[in-house]
Motif scaffolding. Structure first.
Motif, PDB file in Angstrom:
ATOM      1  N   LEU A  33      31.684  42.893  29.299  1.00  0.00           N
ATOM      2  CA  LEU A  33      32.760  42.730  30.274  1.00  0.00           C
ATOM      3  C   LEU A  33      34.087  43.274  29.739  1.00  0.00           C
ATOM      4  N   THR A  34      34.334  43.083  28.444  1.00  0.00           N
ATOM      5  CA  THR A  34      35.531  43.676  27.839  1.00  0.00           C
ATOM      6  C   THR A  34      35.467  45.191  27.906  1.00  0.00           C
ATOM      7  N   GLY A  72      54.082  42.073  32.147  1.00  0.00           N
ATOM      8  CA  GLY A  72      53.835  41.894  33.572  1.00  0.00           C
ATOM      9  C   GLY A  72      52.354  41.854  33.895  1.00  0.00           C
ATOM     10  N   SER A  73      51.579  42.688  33.209  1.00  0.00           N
ATOM     11  CA  SER A  73      50.129  42.707  33.434  1.00  0.00           C
ATOM     12  C   SER A  73      49.477  41.415  32.956  1.00  0.00           C
ATOM     13  N   VAL A  74      49.995  40.867  31.848  1.00  0.00           N
ATOM     14  CA  VAL A  74      49.433  39.619  31.318  1.00  0.00           C
ATOM     15  C   VAL A  74      49.595  38.489  32.330  1.00  0.00           C
ATOM     16  N   LEU A  75      50.739  38.447  33.023  1.00  0.00           N
ATOM     17  CA  LEU A  75      50.948  37.397  34.031  1.00  0.00           C
ATOM     18  C   LEU A  75      49.860  37.458  35.099  1.00  0.00           C
ATOM     19  N   ALA A  76      49.577  38.667  35.585  1.00  0.00           N
ATOM     20  CA  ALA A  76      48.523  38.826  36.584  1.00  0.00           C
ATOM     21  C   ALA A  76      47.154  38.554  35.975  1.00  0.00           C
ATOM     22  N   ALA A  77      46.929  38.983  34.733  1.00  0.00           N
ATOM     23  CA  ALA A  77      45.632  38.796  34.089  1.00  0.00           C
ATOM     24  C   ALA A  77      45.309  37.316  33.888  1.00  0.00           C
ATOM     25  N   LEU A  78      46.319  36.519  33.543  1.00  0.00           N
ATOM     26  CA  LEU A  78      46.102  35.081  33.384  1.00  0.00           C
ATOM     27  C   LEU A  78      45.658  34.457  34.704  1.00  0.00           C
ATOM     28  N   PHE A 257      41.893  46.272  34.240  1.00  0.00           N
ATOM     29  CA  PHE A 257      41.321  45.104  33.560  1.00  0.00           C
ATOM     30  C   PHE A 257      40.625  44.166  34.542  1.00  0.00           C
ATOM     31  N   ASP A 258      41.099  44.150  35.802  1.00  0.00           N
ATOM     32  CA  ASP A 258      40.531  43.235  36.798  1.00  0.00           C
ATOM     33  C   ASP A 258      39.144  43.640  37.253  1.00  0.00           C
ATOM     34  N   THR A 259      38.681  44.848  36.873  1.00  0.00           N
ATOM     35  CA  THR A 259      37.331  45.273  37.260  1.00  0.00           C
ATOM     36  C   THR A 259      36.284  44.293  36.730  1.00  0.00           C
ATOM     37  N   ALA A 260      36.564  43.674  35.586  1.00  0.00           N
ATOM     38  CA  ALA A 260      35.618  42.706  35.025  1.00  0.00           C
ATOM     39  C   ALA A 260      35.358  41.564  36.000  1.00  0.00           C
ATOM     40  N   SER A 261      36.364  41.197  36.815  1.00  0.00           N
ATOM     41  CA  SER A 261      36.183  40.078  37.740  1.00  0.00           C
ATOM     42  C   SER A 261      35.239  40.418  38.886  1.00  0.00           C
ATOM     43  N   THR A 262      35.068  41.717  39.190  1.00  0.00           N
ATOM     44  CA  THR A 262      34.168  42.098  40.286  1.00  0.00           C
ATOM     45  C   THR A 262      32.706  41.985  39.881  1.00  0.00           C
ATOM     46  N   THR A 263      32.431  41.842  38.586  1.00  0.00           N
ATOM     47  CA  THR A 263      31.045  41.745  38.118  1.00  0.00           C
ATOM     48  C   THR A 263      30.681  40.311  37.738  1.00  0.00           C
ATOM     49  N   VAL A 274      34.039  36.061  31.788  1.00  0.00           N
ATOM     50  CA  VAL A 274      34.921  36.917  32.589  1.00  0.00           C
ATOM     51  C   VAL A 274      36.381  36.808  32.123  1.00  0.00           C
ATOM     52  N   PRO A 275      36.932  35.588  31.908  1.00  0.00           N
ATOM     53  CA  PRO A 275      38.294  35.531  31.355  1.00  0.00           C
ATOM     54  C   PRO A 275      38.422  36.242  30.010  1.00  0.00           C
ATOM     55  N   LEU A 276      37.398  36.094  29.149  1.00  0.00           N
ATOM     56  CA  LEU A 276      37.434  36.791  27.865  1.00  0.00           C
ATOM     57  C   LEU A 276      37.466  38.297  28.064  1.00  0.00           C
ATOM     58  N   GLY A 277      36.674  38.797  29.015  1.00  0.00           N
ATOM     59  CA  GLY A 277      36.644  40.226  29.283  1.00  0.00           C
ATOM     60  C   GLY A 277      37.973  40.741  29.810  1.00  0.00           C
ATOM     61  N   ILE A 278      38.584  40.003  30.734  1.00  0.00           N
ATOM     62  CA  ILE A 278      39.855  40.415  31.326  1.00  0.00           C
ATOM     63  C   ILE A 278      40.960  40.467  30.277  1.00  0.00           C
ATOM     64  N   LEU A 279      41.145  39.370  29.559  1.00  0.00           N
ATOM     65  CA  LEU A 279      42.237  39.294  28.586  1.00  0.00           C
ATOM     66  C   LEU A 279      41.966  40.178  27.372  1.00  0.00           C
ATOM     67  N   GLY A 280      40.698  40.291  26.973  1.00  0.00           N
ATOM     68  CA  GLY A 280      40.356  41.153  25.844  1.00  0.00           C
ATOM     69  C   GLY A 280      40.650  42.610  26.141  1.00  0.00           C
ATOM     70  N   ALA A 281      40.285  43.066  27.338  1.00  0.00           N
ATOM     71  CA  ALA A 281      40.535  44.464  27.713  1.00  0.00           C
ATOM     72  C   ALA A 281      42.021  44.767  27.750  1.00  0.00           C
ATOM     73  N   LEU A 282      42.802  43.845  28.300  1.00  0.00           N
ATOM     74  CA  LEU A 282      44.241  44.073  28.402  1.00  0.00           C
ATOM     75  C   LEU A 282      44.893  44.101  27.024  1.00  0.00           C
ATOM     76  N   GLY A 283      44.505  43.168  26.151  1.00  0.00           N
ATOM     77  CA  GLY A 283      45.098  43.109  24.813  1.00  0.00           C
ATOM     78  C   GLY A 283      44.789  44.346  23.986  1.00  0.00           C
TER      79      GLY A 283
END
Length: 501
Positions: A33-34, A72-78, A257-263, A274-283
């Motif tokens: 997912l990351t 700004g992206s982190v706010l949306a990613a959280l 990064f939000d593509t992980a949420s579609t899977t 999924v949260p790990l994938g989203i935040l990991g990809a962004l970081g």
């Protein structure tokens, strides 16, 4: 149910989609997912935008612009992470909006998510075509101009052309169409194959970026970083106003990064992974972006980076590193290929969720018996993306993509806050820290970004929205599962009252 009530009727919150959970193959773990998030994020942004923002707006302080955009992206990613753990379904922001703001808003977001996923694949395919054409030209293979350019382009300001577009004389962008077709086929035959191909490409492009950073460090001249923030020449050009303008532009480099949420329905443990994938990809993306921009602006004066291939310019300035030039071009092509693949992976799952809810024809929710993929939606997405990639220019597509994703991000931030008040006691495996501040700030940043987009983009959004709500009015409203459920419930009440009388 009246039209107005249905427009704001919310979908009951459940982690079980309409079609069940066994239609799609649960084959993705946290690393996969990351990689999906990285595959959709690292591409044109790191290989093109960082240099252009440095040259036009921020100078060496492009690193500050990147960090502001990352914040700004982190706010949306959280907010995405809380929703993804709370509501692990394939519809991403569409499903989140349906659960909080109502069917009409959800349709608007779902319709505009196609501007992120489908048109993102098209836009990156256009950029991919440019890199491939350049690479082939460097080895003596020259493709006809009419077959590698879009037949439409932005018209001069004030020309009065419809949607501000004009003909270029080209026929179609053939390489862009071909790469969309190949990536669509990979998505068609299975998420595991798509994930495996993506992971391979992500490893290659991340490797190229790391090699560039490490090799370039020895050639960094720190005097090129002074002044770190060049004096402002005009509004948005250098100084702090340039840094903020650069942050607004480069914000779009983090999209993906939000593509992980579609899977989520294909994740083995969606609440955790999924949260790990989203935040990991962004970081990881933020670290690579900042490292790349620091080295580039230290290798050559930032004024030389206002080109489509700023990394190549930095390498060409140092003959000792020219051996790395071909690898960087290949890395850019591979990077953009994985972005195309992940965009085409996300879009069909949005369509599947909308079809499950009755807002699109049921065929869109069909899954292949053997491959366990939404094959009909994949074929439709790929076909439309290929046509758009072959016809439209990169700048027009980029502006529309930005509009679609910023609206989706803002809705997700607002949705988390609403659910905190409407369902405060529901278990959330992941919780946004300081939710009121984080959610409001995230929505405000995203909505403010939309105001910076050109007037023509808003005009195109109006036309796009009108088409979308025409489809909703003539099909979605009548076939909605919520509408059908309301009719059934009302009929049952009437029958009960008749029997009592």
């Amino acid at each position: 149910m009246s039209v107005w009530r249905q427009f704001f009727a919310v979908q009951p919150v459940t982690d079980t989609p309409a079609g069940g959970t066994d239609r799609l193959k649960r084959a993705l773990g946290p690393w996969a997912l990351t990689a999906i998030g990285l595959g959709a994020t690292i591409g044109t942004g790191v290989f093109v935008f960082t240099g252009q923002v440095a040259a036009q707006h921020a100078g060496p302080a492009v690193t500050i612009s990147l960090l502001i955009a990352a914040f700004g992206s982190v706010l949306a990613a959280l907010c995405y992470s809380e929703f993804a753990s709370f509501l692990p379904v394939s519809g991403s922001a569409y499903s989140y909006a349906y659960a909080t703001l109502g069917e009409g808003i959800a349709w608007f977001i779902g319709w505009n998510l196609t501007l992120e996923y489908m048109l993102s694949a098209s836009a990156v395919a256009v950029s991919w075509s440019g890199y491939v054409t350049n690479l082939l030209g460097s080895i003596g293979i020259h493709l006809p101009e009419q077959l590698v350019n879009a037949p439409l382009a932005k018209a001069p300001e004030g020309s009065g052309a419809f949607l501000s577009l004009q003909a270029t004389g080209a026929i179609i962008n053939v390489p862009a169409v071909l790469i969309i077709a190949v990536m669509s086929w990979i998505c068609y035959v299975g998420v595991k194959l798509s994930s495996g191909v993506n992971s391979f490409m992500v490893a290659l492009k991340v490797g190229v970026i790391i090699v560039f950073i490490l090799a370039g460090l020895a050639f960094v001249d720190t005097s090129l970083w002074h002044p770190y923030i060049p004096p402002q020449t005009s509004s948005g050009h250098f100084g702090w106003s340039g840094i903020m303008t650069g942050a607004a532009i480069i914000f779009f480099s983090y999209i993906g990064f939000d593509t992980a949420s579609t899977t989520a329905l294909e994740a083995r443990n969606p609440q955790r992974d999924v949260p790990l994938g989203i935040l990991g990809a962004l970081g990881i993306s933020a670290i690579l972006y900042v490292g790349m921009s620091m080295v580039m602006t230290g290798m050559v004066p930032f004024t030389q980076l206002d080109v489509d291939e700023p990394v190549a310019v930095a390498l060409d300035a140092h003959p000792q590193l020219r051996w790395l030039g071909m690898f960087v071009k290949l890395g850019a092509i591979i990077g953009m290929t994985s972005v195309i693949l992940m965009s085409l992976l996300g879009q069909p799952r949005i369509l599947l969720a909308m079809a499950d809810d009755g807002l699109l024809p049921g065929r869109m929710s069909r899954c292949h018996a053997r491959y366990k993929t939404p094959h009909v939606a994949t074929a439709v997405s790929g076909t439309i993306a290929a046509v758009v990639a072959g016809v439209f220019p990169l700048d027009v597509l980029g502006e529309l993509i930005s509009m679609g994703i910023l609206l989706a991000f803002a809705v997700v931030c607002i949705g988390v806050l609403i659910l905190r008040y409407t369902r405060p006691n529901t278990h959330r495996p992941f919780r946004v820290p300081f939710a009121p501040v984080t959610c409001v700030a995230g929505a405000a940043v995203c909505l403010a970004m939309t105001l910076a987009l050109p007037k023509e983009t808003w005009e195109r959004l109006v036309y796009w929205t009108a088409i979308g709500f025409a489809i909703y009015a003539f099909y979605g409203y009548k076939h909605s599962r919520l509408h059908a459920s309301a009719r059934t419930d009302n009929g049952a009440v009437r029958d009960a009252r008749s029997s009592e009388s």
